[in-house]
Write a protein that holds these residues in place. Structure first.
Motif, PDB file in Angstrom:
ATOM      1  N   TYR A 250      -2.778  -6.215  19.321  1.00  0.00           N
ATOM      2  CA  TYR A 250      -1.921  -5.757  18.226  1.00  0.00           C
ATOM      3  C   TYR A 250      -0.454  -5.841  18.642  1.00  0.00           C
ATOM      4  CZ  TYR A 250      -1.912  -3.118  13.790  1.00  0.00           C
ATOM      5  OH  TYR A 250      -1.789  -2.733  12.480  1.00  0.00           O
ATOM      6  N   CYS A 251       0.390  -6.268  17.755  1.00  0.00           N
ATOM      7  CA  CYS A 251       1.829  -6.339  18.029  1.00  0.00           C
ATOM      8  C   CYS A 251       2.407  -4.925  18.044  1.00  0.00           C
ATOM      9  CB  CYS A 251       2.537  -7.192  16.981  1.00  0.00           C
ATOM     10  SG  CYS A 251       4.338  -7.211  17.158  1.00  0.00           S
ATOM     11  N   MET A 252       2.932  -4.499  19.184  1.00  0.00           N
ATOM     12  CA  MET A 252       3.427  -3.133  19.303  1.00  0.00           C
ATOM     13  C   MET A 252       4.672  -2.897  18.448  1.00  0.00           C
ATOM     14  SD  MET A 252       1.291  -1.548  21.173  1.00  0.00           S
ATOM     15  CE  MET A 252      -0.158  -2.596  20.926  1.00  0.00           C
ATOM     16  N   ASP A 253       5.522  -3.897  18.313  1.00  0.00           N
ATOM     17  CA  ASP A 253       6.706  -3.740  17.466  1.00  0.00           C
ATOM     18  C   ASP A 253       6.294  -3.473  16.019  1.00  0.00           C
ATOM     19  OD1 ASP A 253       8.473  -4.091  19.548  1.00  0.00           O
ATOM     20  OD2 ASP A 253       8.684  -6.246  19.237  1.00  0.00           O
ATOM     21  N   SER A 254       5.301  -4.214  15.545  1.00  0.00           N
ATOM     22  CA  SER A 254       4.817  -4.008  14.182  1.00  0.00           C
ATOM     23  C   SER A 254       4.170  -2.640  14.031  1.00  0.00           C
ATOM     24  CB  SER A 254       3.814  -5.102  13.808  1.00  0.00           C
ATOM     25  OG  SER A 254       4.418  -6.373  13.833  1.00  0.00           O
ATOM     26  N   LEU A 255       3.448  -2.232  15.068  1.00  0.00           N
ATOM     27  CA  LEU A 255       2.791  -0.935  15.013  1.00  0.00           C
ATOM     28  C   LEU A 255       3.811   0.195  14.942  1.00  0.00           C
ATOM     29  CD1 LEU A 255       0.035   0.472  15.083  1.00  0.00           C
ATOM     30  CD2 LEU A 255       0.208   0.501  17.576  1.00  0.00           C
ATOM     31  N   LEU A 256       4.863   0.105  15.748  1.00  0.00           N
ATOM     32  CA  LEU A 256       5.901   1.136  15.731  1.00  0.00           C
ATOM     33  C   LEU A 256       6.637   1.150  14.389  1.00  0.00           C
ATOM     34  CD1 LEU A 256       7.348   0.763  19.344  1.00  0.00           C
ATOM     35  CD2 LEU A 256       6.057   2.702  18.447  1.00  0.00           C
ATOM     36  N   ASP A 257       6.861  -0.027  13.827  1.00  0.00           N
ATOM     37  CA  ASP A 257       7.525  -0.086  12.523  1.00  0.00           C
ATOM     38  C   ASP A 257       6.669   0.544  11.426  1.00  0.00           C
ATOM     39  OD1 ASP A 257       9.717  -1.349  13.597  1.00  0.00           O
ATOM     40  OD2 ASP A 257       9.051  -3.379  13.076  1.00  0.00           O
TER      41      ASP A 257
ATOM     42  N   GLU B 226      -2.967   9.042  13.479  1.00  0.00           N
ATOM     43  CA  GLU B 226      -4.283   8.447  13.633  1.00  0.00           C
ATOM     44  C   GLU B 226      -4.236   6.984  13.207  1.00  0.00           C
ATOM     45  OE1 GLU B 226      -8.648   8.502  11.608  1.00  0.00           O
ATOM     46  OE2 GLU B 226      -7.528  10.386  11.578  1.00  0.00           O
ATOM     47  N   LEU B 227      -4.706   6.103  14.088  1.00  0.00           N
ATOM     48  CA  LEU B 227      -4.718   4.678  13.782  1.00  0.00           C
ATOM     49  C   LEU B 227      -6.053   4.223  13.222  1.00  0.00           C
ATOM     50  CD1 LEU B 227      -2.942   3.275  16.984  1.00  0.00           C
ATOM     51  CD2 LEU B 227      -1.913   3.893  14.790  1.00  0.00           C
TER      52      LEU B 227
ATOM     53  N   TYR C 188       5.198   4.750   7.771  1.00  0.00           N
ATOM     54  CA  TYR C 188       4.409   4.779   6.536  1.00  0.00           C
ATOM     55  C   TYR C 188       3.081   5.494   6.723  1.00  0.00           C
ATOM     56  CZ  TYR C 188       7.754   1.084   5.508  1.00  0.00           C
ATOM     57  OH  TYR C 188       8.910   0.366   5.344  1.00  0.00           O
ATOM     58  N   MET C 189       2.821   6.003   7.919  1.00  0.00           N
ATOM     59  CA  MET C 189       1.553   6.686   8.200  1.00  0.00           C
ATOM     60  C   MET C 189       1.736   8.194   8.145  1.00  0.00           C
ATOM     61  SD  MET C 189       0.116   4.473  11.433  1.00  0.00           S
ATOM     62  CE  MET C 189       0.068   2.674  11.407  1.00  0.00           C
TER      63      MET C 189
END
Length: 343
Positions: free
Chosen positions: A105-112, A86-87, A116-117
């Motif tokens: 939103y930067c997808m690379d940052s989101l995947l990284d 969940e975002l 931690y989620m």
């Protein structure tokens, strides 16, 4: 793989938890059917196999509402449909798809940050699947954009694309019902690859057009062919099923070789491949942006292949009780039941 398919079936079972038991079992059985392998064009892996896990949440976005809640949530799901992140409350992401697209939103940052989620097993939660995008500013569809469709209609290949529009109020979800409005007797179907715009653009060159795309999803362009188009033939409520997810273009940089199909009550009505598309998405964005501004969240329906109800001999239109299944390779599957408008 067989394991991935079982997880996908489990995932889609969750989407339909509100449906009656008989209908839910029917949907599950139909989802187990695979096209013949000789019509599935192999797609190379976008990520090396050693670095990719089907159970890792990817930039495959869905909107949903948990059981007994009234507000929508935004999430990412894995390729095999077994995991969900969940975002909405666990990141800086907006709580809905429209605002999230505008965040860029930067997808690379989101995947990284996924590591931690909290990653949930889809099988452990109850939720209602919502349309992945429910309030676009514009829905623009191409009329005749597949070679096989032109052959079906016995017309020549068009030199320029022509378009029609649909209203945002026609949108419904991937497992929601299509209402057979009493004023319409000739309700037709048409599977479309839907392009979701990610950035505001005007006068875009074809070679730059895909940079303005956020992602892709499955859509059905339902139309009442016996009703005045300008008065709502394309835009009646529930006449634009979309979903079940939006796949970000970082996972699908090339959409020129995807198989697609529509089944009605288990009968194969449409089967084709996006390589039959006459005007590709980059050209459609270029052409539309010459005349109007495309905004984040706008949807372009890129055309439907041969096999629509109006082109069959004899014609075969939708009626209450029909089950319409729509599927595009790598984008997912929709199952929409046609119901009486008074239900």
């Amino acid at each position: 793989t067989d394991g991935a398919m079982r997880n996908l079936v489990t995932f889609m079972r969750k989407f339909s938890y509100r449906a009656p038991q008989v209908e839910r079992n029917l949907i599950q059985q139909l989802r187990l059917f695979h096209p013949n392998v000789n019509i599935i064009s192999p797609v190379p892996a976008l990520i090396p196999a050693s670095e990719r896990r089907l159970s890792d949440p990817k930039c495959r976005f869905m909107q949903y509402r948990r059981c007994n809640e009234t507000f929508k949530r935004l999430g990412m799901v894995s390729e095999d449909g077994s995991k969900l992140v969940e975002l909405s409350s666990l990141s800086c992401a907006a709580p809905n798809m429209q605002d999230f697209i505008q965040q860029r939103y930067c997808m690379d940052s989101l995947l990284d940050s996924v590591q931690y989620m909290k990653v949930e097993d889809v099988d452990s939660i109850e939720f209602h699947l919502l349309p992945p995008l429910d309030s676009p500013g514009k829905i623009i569809a191409v009329d005749c954009n597949y070679r096989d469709h032109c052959d079906d209609l016995h017309i020549s290949i068009p030199r320029e694309p022509t378009f029609h529009v649909k209203f945002a109020t026609s949108i419904t979800g991937a497992l929601d019902c299509i209402r057979a409005h009493s004023v319409a007797k000739h309700i037709d179907y048409g599977c479309h690859l839907a392009v979701v715009i990610g950035k505001r653009c005007r006068d875009v060159k074809p070679k730059e057009a895909m940079n303005y795309v956020f992602g892709f999803m499955v859509a059905q362009d339902i139309v009442a062919r016996d009703w005045n188009v300008l008065l709502g033939g394309y835009s009646m409520d529930t006449f634009c099923p979309v979903g079940p997810i939006i796949v970000h273009r970082c996972h699908l940089p090339d959409v020129s070789n995807l198989w697609m199909r529509t089944l009605v009550n288990g009968e194969l009505r449409q089967t084709s491949n996006t390589y039959n598309m006459i005007f590709k998405p980059d050209f459609l964005i270029h052409r539309l942006s010459q005349h109007l501004t495309l905004c984040p969240g706008d949807i372009i329906l890129t055309g439907t292949p041969a096999g629509t109800g109006a082109s069959r001999k004899p014609t075969s239109f939708l009626k209450p009780g029909d089950l319409v299944e729509t599927e595009i390779q790598n984008l997912g599957k929709m199952c929409n039941k046609v119901i009486n408008p008074f239900v």
